[in-house]
Enzyme design. Structure first.
Site, mmCIF file in Angstrom:
data_model
loop_
_atom_site.group_PDB
_atom_site.id
_atom_site.type_symbol
_atom_site.label_atom_id
_atom_site.label_comp_id
_atom_site.label_asym_id
_atom_site.label_seq_id
_atom_site.Cartn_x
_atom_site.Cartn_y
_atom_site.Cartn_z
ATOM 1 N N THR A 104 1.113 -1.267 0.073
ATOM 2 C CA THR A 104 0.084 0.158 0.148
ATOM 3 C C THR A 104 0.851 0.786 -0.342
ATOM 4 O O THR A 104 1.304 1.400 0.696
ATOM 5 C CB THR A 104 -0.510 0.216 0.792
ATOM 6 O OG1 THR A 104 -1.823 -1.276 1.275
ATOM 7 C CG2 THR A 104 -2.221 1.075 1.266
ATOM 8 N N LYS A 179 -7.827 0.958 -2.563
ATOM 9 C CA LYS A 179 -7.555 0.044 -0.846
ATOM 10 C C LYS A 179 -7.108 1.110 0.530
ATOM 11 O O LYS A 179 -8.008 0.746 1.442
ATOM 12 C CB LYS A 179 -6.166 -0.269 -1.334
ATOM 13 C CG LYS A 179 -5.214 -0.508 -0.117
ATOM 14 C CD LYS A 179 -6.095 -1.993 0.312
ATOM 15 C CE LYS A 179 -5.246 -2.444 2.111
ATOM 16 N NZ LYS A 179 -3.704 -2.855 1.670
ATOM 17 N N LYS A 255 -31.892 5.440 16.077
ATOM 18 C CA LYS A 255 -32.761 5.340 17.071
ATOM 19 C C LYS A 255 -31.924 4.751 18.046
ATOM 20 O O LYS A 255 -31.323 4.901 18.938
ATOM 21 C CB LYS A 255 -33.334 4.235 16.652
ATOM 22 C CG LYS A 255 -34.979 3.453 17.965
ATOM 23 C CD LYS A 255 -35.348 2.772 18.184
ATOM 24 C CE LYS A 255 -34.404 1.281 16.958
ATOM 25 N NZ LYS A 255 -34.419 0.529 18.332
#
Length: 296
Positions: A104, A179, A255
């Protein structure tokens, strides 16, 4: 470019036999064209040699023997050195070679390396992976490929040895961008998990048991990825198929987030991500905030 479609007889090179690279290279040991491995630690190559692979001491030596080269090192600096360094891949790569980086890295680094590769008539793809070492060991990785159509077609077969999902994200840099988007979700979710643990701990709960519940339910529901089905993130129009579905998700989320924030306030636990999520869930889903009064 002078690239050709990869055939099973072409030899594949793999550089970087770390936590991720090692199991990926193990899966490639069965590649019929053969495998050449490379790592700064020559001893880690021994298991691959026993399976019929050969060892090359440098990226240059790998490129002399192979036409598709996978690189799985740590960071941008190491990738640059492996590709463009004195003994790097480009010093000997033949025209038509495909260089694939699984690390990466920055999308800008990918684009710059692609330009340098193109000057040598070499294809470059950024091909980051997701799935962890366990996914690599079982051939269950996902690979996000950024590169030309030709390069994508050339890497599909060898990548299929260690991945069961190979996506052509777009041109060079697109694989990295995908990525980074995927990991943004990953690590924001990790941070949210720590917030949930603090709330549970303050409520006197066993957070290990909470972890079991989370892993069990995510395995059934698909987790956050279960809502990532739309083609774009624009506001959803009346009559759209997704409007009632994602409105229901929003209503449930608002909620439950409100209830969690109320509990956190009573326990004096700060929940900043929950506050952001309450404000941004509906708009992010494309359905806006709920019109239901807070007291409802």
């Amino acid at each position: 470019m002078n690239s050709q479609r990869t055939e099973p007889t072409d030899r594949v090179g793999f550089i970087g036999l770390g936590n991720m690279g090692a199991p990926m290279a193990t899966k490639l040991a069965s590649w019929s064209g053969g495998l050449t491995v490379c790592d700064a630690r020559a001893d880690v190559a021994l298991p691959y040699l026993e399976q019929g692979a050969d060892f090359a001491p440098t990226g240059a030596a790998v490129a002399e023997r192979t036409t598709v080269i996978s690189i799985a090192v740590v960071n941008d600096a190491q990738v640059r050195d492996v590709v463009t360094g004195q003994d790097g891949v480009l010093s000997t790569a033949k025209p038509g070679t495909v260089v694939a980086v699984h690390s990466t890295i920055s999308d800008r680094t990918a684009e710059e390396l692609a330009t340098e590769c193109a000057s040598r008539d070499v294809e470059f793809v950024d091909a980051p992976i997701t799935g962890g070492a366990g996914g690599a060991e079982h051939g269950r990785l996902a690979v996000m490929v950024g590169g030309s159509d030709i390069a994508y077609e050339r890497v599909r077969a060898p990548f299929g040895c260690f991945a069961d999902l190979i996506v052509h994200a777009g041109g060079v840099g697109a694989g990295t961008a995908m990525k980074l988007a995927r990991n943004l979700l990953h690590f924001v979710a990790f941070t949210a998990a720590t917030e949930a643990q603090r709330l549970a701990e303050s409520a006197g709960l066993d957070i290990t048991e909470l972890g079991k519940v989370v892993r069990h339910s995510d395995a059934v529901t698909g987790g956050a990825g279960a809502i990532m089905l739309r083609e774009n993130t624009s506001p959803i129009a009346e009559g759209d198929f997704w409007l009632p579905i994602l409105s229901h998700v929003r209503d449930l989320g608002e909620k439950d987030l409100s209830l969690a924030l109320d509990l956190g306030a009573r326990l004096d636990v700060d929940l900043p991500l929950a506050e952001l999520a309450l404000a941004r869930l509906g708009p992010g889903l494309g359905v806006g905030v709920s019109n239901v009064p807070e007291s409802a």
